[in-house]
Write an enzyme that holds these catalytic residues in place. Structure first.
Site, PDB file in Angstrom:
ATOM      1  N   PRO B 194      -8.920   3.709  13.927  1.00  0.00           N
ATOM      2  CA  PRO B 194      -8.333   4.567  12.893  1.00  0.00           C
ATOM      3  C   PRO B 194      -6.844   4.668  12.889  1.00  0.00           C
ATOM      4  O   PRO B 194      -6.393   5.004  11.750  1.00  0.00           O
ATOM      5  CB  PRO B 194      -8.678   5.966  12.938  1.00  0.00           C
ATOM      6  CG  PRO B 194      -9.239   6.022  14.479  1.00  0.00           C
ATOM      7  CD  PRO B 194      -9.558   4.703  14.766  1.00  0.00           C
ATOM      8  N   CYS B 195      -6.150   4.044  14.033  1.00  0.00           N
ATOM      9  CA  CYS B 195      -4.850   4.633  13.818  1.00  0.00           C
ATOM     10  C   CYS B 195      -3.913   3.615  12.977  1.00  0.00           C
ATOM     11  O   CYS B 195      -2.743   4.228  12.948  1.00  0.00           O
ATOM     12  CB  CYS B 195      -4.298   4.762  15.187  1.00  0.00           C
ATOM     13  SG  CYS B 195      -3.854   3.310  15.990  1.00  0.00           S
ATOM     14  N   ARG B 196      -4.425   2.971  12.375  1.00  0.00           N
ATOM     15  CA  ARG B 196      -3.553   2.087  11.334  1.00  0.00           C
ATOM     16  C   ARG B 196      -3.693   2.605   9.821  1.00  0.00           C
ATOM     17  O   ARG B 196      -3.246   1.916   8.985  1.00  0.00           O
ATOM     18  CB  ARG B 196      -3.575   0.739  11.641  1.00  0.00           C
ATOM     19  CG  ARG B 196      -3.090  -0.081  12.765  1.00  0.00           C
ATOM     20  CD  ARG B 196      -2.081  -0.855  12.411  1.00  0.00           C
ATOM     21  NE  ARG B 196      -1.496  -1.955  13.696  1.00  0.00           N
ATOM     22  CZ  ARG B 196      -0.243  -2.277  13.875  1.00  0.00           C
ATOM     23  NH1 ARG B 196       0.326  -1.886  12.874  1.00  0.00           N
ATOM     24  NH2 ARG B 196      -0.121  -2.839  14.774  1.00  0.00           N
TER      25      ARG B 196
END
Lengths: 275, 311
Positions: B194-196
């Site tokens: 999820p970090c992008r």
């Protein structure tokens, strides 16, 4: 602060004496002896059990070997949890050495993650560190580090090098003085008596009016069951790295000193033994 | 919160040269309540389409969206001496990785044995949409199995990704698919990291803000990530699903009482989405996302016919 540095070392060098026994239904060419090993609390099963694998491969045929996995008293052990957490959660109040059963067949696909190589462990470890920094610093510190700095964290863990690890990790433990602590505390509370594997929520170490939050404050907010009412006897133990810290301990201090190398506070809530 | 844009992960956005407003900065993050509201609105539309989404809740914990679907994937099967194939899957990782752990660069490459072929087959997918409080974004979890009930391994999942998306996954390590433990069920799932999320959501939400358009965060997000893993999002979602009611405060400061996460409102301040509104917004052109991601569908908002209270 000399005492606090000692805490970091004690946490890093914690060990659990373990006895690995081959599952009785595995096919062997001759009898398999149990294998004894001191496991580092802060590492991961698949990272430190090469010797275990080699030991049992000596008495087995190659075609009977699939991915190695472990169970304790029928519960499959998740390699992606730190070893110390697995012990505290499942075997805290049992006799040492910790008796783990080794399997090479019938990998429990639904319940366990595959671990085909060390780079999977590294990816998992770094992913946890990044998530922790997202909570503590909105990812600013981890993103300001270079790739070689990330590598140093992993190599420190893999090679059991306290100084190498902490040379980098100390940056992840800093915070602006005026804030008084991290933005949010990276923690997970693990329960044995629930379908849910853990509780993880946003929680600040300092309240808006400057009051320092304690371990007790955290539990009251996210898992009040763990704290007995005044008239009740204690039903649960709240364990971190094999000890029960006082509920008055500041959460910020716990996060800086009792986190695992992945920068998370892994907290076990287990029933008080009945005997 | 003046100064630098709120970082997610490695940010190489054009945004860095600008000074984003507070609303913009909070708008690419999603608080949990808005997540639930967006999901409920998506759910209502799904029911009308019989699209199969449901809301699940593990006792005493957070809820999530769930859907199962049949799709195609590339699965391995073992060829016997006669060249006949059967759907079995054995793992021989440790006879191969035994000698050389330190040098082993391959993630999951030694997942399947040699005498195999890969073929297109029907795959049963199960998709879950959860909320990540660490990243303050939604996360897509999924698992896949053959019709005989065998779980697909990571290699097979990678092979099943449409070639159009595969390059994106390979070049950007944080878009990658990995196996993770489902935080509410404790079982093994595959996850798109999820970090992008912020990186592709921010331009879309910013454009919507500027053009006074409604955007349902979950619908927009899903239309970008879903197709990568075989999940179809019919276009009507983007035209029919409204955004949840907007709360006036867009400040990301925590409330003054007990320790709660800050309730930053990620919604652009559009004119009132109260039903039944009589003044529809003018349709606008579709937002321009960064060139490496697929275009999110344009949304032409209509007066919300559905109730905006979460179910």
């Amino acid at each position: 602060m000399a005492d606090d540095k000692d805490v970091l070392r004690d946490v890093w060098f914690g060990r659990i004496p373990t006895c690995f026994t081959l599952y009785q239904d595995e096919i062997t060419e001759r009898e398999a002896e149990p294998f004894y090993l001191l496991l580092p609390r802060m590492s991961y099963l698949t990272l430190v059990t090469d010797k275990v694998k080699k030991h049992f491969l000596k008495v087995m045929k190659a075609e009977d070997i699939e991915e190695m996995w472990f169970d304790f008293e029928g519960t499959s052990l998740k390699w992606h949890y730190p070893i110390g957490l697995l012990f505290d959660l499942h075997a805290s109040n049992t006799a040492l050495p910790w008796s783990i059963t080794v399997h090479f067949k019938n990998f429990p696909e639904r319940d366990l993650l595959h671990c085909p190589s060390n780079s999977v462990i590294e990816a998992h470890f770094m992913s946890s560190i990044k998530e922790a920094d997202a909570l503590k610093h909105k990812s600013q510190v981890i993103n300001d580090m270079q790739k070689k700095d990330h590598k140093q964290l992993w190599m420190g863990l893999q090679n059991d090098k306290f100084d190498q690890f902490w040379a980098m990790n100390r940056k992840l433990m800093e915070y602006p003085t005026e804030e008084g602590g991290f933005r949010y505390i990276p923690f997970r509370i693990y329960l044995t008596m629930s379908d849910r594997p853990f509780i993880q929520k946003l929680f600040r170490p300092i309240s808006p009016d400057g009051h320092t939050h304690t371990l007790g404050d955290l539990l009251k907010e996210v898992y009040p069951v763990a704290i007995p009412n005044d008239d009740e006897s204690k039903r649960y133990q709240v364990v971190i790295h094999g000890i029960e810290p006082l509920l008055e301990t500041p959460l910020q201090w716990l996060s800086e000193h009792l986190s695992h190398p992945d920068n998370f506070l892994h907290i076990s809530v287990i029933p008080v033994p009945s005997d | 919160m003046a100064g630098r844009p709120t970082p997610g992960c490695l940010s190489d956005l054009e945004m860095e040269s600008e000074e984003p407003t507070e609303v913009e900065m909070s708008s690419c993050f999603l608080d949990e309540e808005t997540f639930c509201q967006c999901c409920q609105l998506l759910l209502q539309h799904s029911h009308s389409l019989c699209d199969g989404w449901s809301w699940e809740q593990v006792k005493g914990s957070e809820g999530y969206l769930r859907k199962t679907a049949l799709g195609t994937g590339r699965t391995r099967c073992i060829l016997d001496q006669q060249g006949n194939s059967s759907d079995q899957h054995q793992e021989r990782t440790f006879s191969l990785s035994f000698h050389n752990d330190e040098d082993d660069e391959d993630d999951g490459a030694v997942c399947c044995i040699q005498e195999e072929s890969s073929s297109s087959s029907v795959v049963q997918y199960e998709y879950h949409i959860l909320y990540s409080c660490s990243y303050q974004t939604p996360v897509l979890y999924f698992r896949a199995s053959t019709l005989e009930g065998r779980s697909l391994c990571l290699e097979e999942v990678w092979d099943s990704v449409h070639p159009n998306y595969r390059q994106r996954l390979q070049h950007r390590p944080w878009d990658t698919i990995t196996q993770q433990e489902h935080p509410l069920l404790g079982q093994s799932f595959f996850v798109l990291h999820p970090c992008r999320t912020e990186e592709f959501m921010m331009p879309v939400l910013k454009a919507a803000l500027e053009e006074h358009r409604q955007v349902n965060y979950i619908v927009t997000w899903l239309s970008v990530v879903g197709p990568v893993v075989g999940l179809d999002v019919p276009l009507s979602y983007c035209t029919q699903v409204p955004e949840p009611p907007h709360t006036p405060s867009s400040s990301p400061q925590p409330p003054s009482s007990s320790p709660q996460p800050p309730s930053s409102s990620p919604q652009p301040p559009s004119s009132s989405p109260q039903p039944p509104s009589s003044s529809p917004q003018p349709p606008s052109s579709s937002p321009q996302p960064p060139s490496s991601s697929p275009q999110p569908p344009s949304s032409s908002p209509q007066p919300p016919a559905l109730g905006t209270k979460p179910g």
